[in-house]
Write a protein that holds these residues in place. Sequence first.
Motif, mmCIF file in Angstrom:
data_model
loop_
_atom_site.group_PDB
_atom_site.id
_atom_site.type_symbol
_atom_site.label_atom_id
_atom_site.label_comp_id
_atom_site.label_asym_id
_atom_site.label_seq_id
_atom_site.Cartn_x
_atom_site.Cartn_y
_atom_site.Cartn_z
ATOM 1 N N GLY A 44 0.952 -1.196 -0.121
ATOM 2 C CA GLY A 44 0.211 -0.122 -0.093
ATOM 3 C C GLY A 44 1.022 1.207 0.017
ATOM 4 O O GLY A 44 2.044 1.325 0.569
ATOM 5 N N ARG A 45 0.229 2.315 -0.269
ATOM 6 C CA ARG A 45 1.081 3.589 -0.585
ATOM 7 C C ARG A 45 1.462 4.181 0.829
ATOM 8 O O ARG A 45 2.421 4.630 1.146
ATOM 9 C CB ARG A 45 0.222 4.464 -1.321
ATOM 10 N N GLU A 80 -9.027 -7.471 -4.803
ATOM 11 C CA GLU A 80 -9.096 -5.760 -4.631
ATOM 12 C C GLU A 80 -10.101 -5.558 -3.568
ATOM 13 O O GLU A 80 -10.826 -4.512 -3.834
ATOM 14 C CB GLU A 80 -9.450 -5.150 -6.037
ATOM 15 N N SER A 82 -10.993 -4.694 0.438
ATOM 16 C CA SER A 82 -10.469 -3.832 1.353
ATOM 17 C C SER A 82 -9.939 -4.824 2.602
ATOM 18 O O SER A 82 -10.521 -5.989 2.962
ATOM 19 C CB SER A 82 -11.670 -3.029 2.187
ATOM 20 N N ASP A 137 -16.984 0.034 1.907
ATOM 21 C CA ASP A 137 -16.299 -0.794 0.917
ATOM 22 C C ASP A 137 -17.494 -1.559 0.295
ATOM 23 O O ASP A 137 -16.935 -2.263 -0.732
ATOM 24 C CB ASP A 137 -15.184 -1.743 1.265
ATOM 25 N N GLN A 178 -13.867 10.897 0.449
ATOM 26 C CA GLN A 178 -12.675 11.108 0.008
ATOM 27 C C GLN A 178 -11.435 11.424 1.093
ATOM 28 O O GLN A 178 -10.350 10.568 1.030
ATOM 29 C CB GLN A 178 -12.525 12.350 -0.849
ATOM 30 N N ILE A 182 -10.925 7.052 1.573
ATOM 31 C CA ILE A 182 -9.725 6.946 0.962
ATOM 32 C C ILE A 182 -8.561 7.216 1.237
ATOM 33 O O ILE A 182 -7.381 6.503 1.334
ATOM 34 C CB ILE A 182 -10.208 7.822 -0.537
ATOM 35 N N LYS A 183 -8.416 8.516 1.599
ATOM 36 C CA LYS A 183 -6.967 9.047 2.089
ATOM 37 C C LYS A 183 -6.481 8.400 3.658
ATOM 38 O O LYS A 183 -5.467 8.024 3.470
ATOM 39 C CB LYS A 183 -6.970 10.460 2.049
ATOM 40 N N ARG A 186 -8.098 4.171 3.715
ATOM 41 C CA ARG A 186 -7.780 3.403 2.542
ATOM 42 C C ARG A 186 -8.792 2.126 2.391
ATOM 43 O O ARG A 186 -8.272 1.126 2.295
ATOM 44 C CB ARG A 186 -6.352 3.174 2.435
ATOM 45 N N SER A 189 -10.720 2.635 -2.912
ATOM 46 C CA SER A 189 -9.975 3.572 -3.852
ATOM 47 C C SER A 189 -10.715 4.522 -4.626
ATOM 48 O O SER A 189 -10.118 5.471 -5.131
ATOM 49 C CB SER A 189 -9.245 2.595 -4.649
ATOM 50 N N ASN A 190 -11.952 4.346 -4.938
ATOM 51 C CA ASN A 190 -12.823 5.217 -5.447
ATOM 52 C C ASN A 190 -14.082 5.702 -4.823
ATOM 53 O O ASN A 190 -14.548 4.627 -4.321
ATOM 54 C CB ASN A 190 -13.002 4.872 -6.916
#
Length: 433
Positions: A44-45, A80, A82, A137, A178, A182-183, A186, A189-190
Amino acid sequence: MSRKEDGTLVLNKTKIFDTENCYIYQRGGTESKYWQFYYWDSEGREGFRIRKSLRTKDFLIAQSLAQREYINIRAKIQNEESLQTLTVAEMTNIFLAKKKLDISSVPHAGITPETYRILKNRCEKLNNFLGKDTRVDHLKRSAFKEYEQWRKDGYGGKVPKTKTTIKTELSTFKSIIQDIAIKDKRVISNAPDIPKITIPPSEDEHRRNHFRHEELRVLIGTINEWKEEKTLRKTAGLHRQMIACAIELMLNSGIRVGAVRKIRWRDIRVNPKDNPKQQKIFRIITIPSENNKTGKQYECNCEIALIVEHLKRISRFNSPSDLLFCNQNDGKTFSSRIWADCWNEIIKRSGLEEESGRRFSYYSLRHTYATVSLANKVPLQLLASNMDTGTKYIQDHYYHHETEELTEELNPIKRTRKMTADEMLAQYLPQKI
């Protein structure tokens, strides 16, 4: 034995399937020797950790359970899905907790308590529409497709009078998802698609609603009747008179309602440059930077002397540090609910919104002040300074082209007669011989 970054002692660390990011261990320095499962989502990022107790002290059982957990996690990643769950209620709670920390009385340094109240109200709508226990999710892309109709059917509170209200609510929902889902967490993703709300031209008009001449007459008449009504409690009657004074002050000064609510007696002074007659009519009000929307201090010269004198007679709190408009029981500022309830009752009694189809708020008083001042030929630059705004902003938002008021201005009969175009042209034409 090793020590983790958070200080926890890790004993008997054993990798699962010989991977670096997944292992079991026992905690040191504790009575319990249950095996613990640890997984680090290094792909993950921002990374995501899973820690949980396997609730067993047996190594082989713990290893087997951990291998099963690892396989489930990898399957979710491949599909894909969560790695963690987040309900709509949990998401809104996290969002509000973050926003609560941003509340500030300093302009542009955070959000106001009123903004927080609005966000809290919108979070309630989001919970009611999607369902508090719904997993984020599991939301479909079309999750908000029916939201506009849901609101029009009377759910989530009063039916919105404009589509703009629904559009801003959906915009808030998008920001919540968002920022948190998401941020922050996580879990997706959208974000779900936000329906496009088309604003009709009548709502898209950016000029502000002001009270026209006849509407202003009706408004003032309604306020005078409302403030003189007998109330069960004496303080309730005083509070009505004070709100009426606040409305009149805004009509005569154009000061924003947020700043009016914070005016103190020390902020008002007599202009030493005025003559005695003027000093009976005018006062200068200082709006400190911390009370002003723009974050800067300014002064307003306005016709409020009689209002101030009346307030001094009826208010128990007249010390320099006391609020001009305050609860007569404790000297504290009126709540947002009192301001809103009083205004809504006055407007409802007046019938102005039903008759005109237009909506009015406390800001309409500021807009009325600007419009009347322009009609009275107050120079634009002076008006802008006295209202703490820009000349272009006044032109774009406050100037109203009132055709009915222009007869005298446009009718040439009312002017001093000058040469007509034909007479001027005749001076330059060759004279006939």
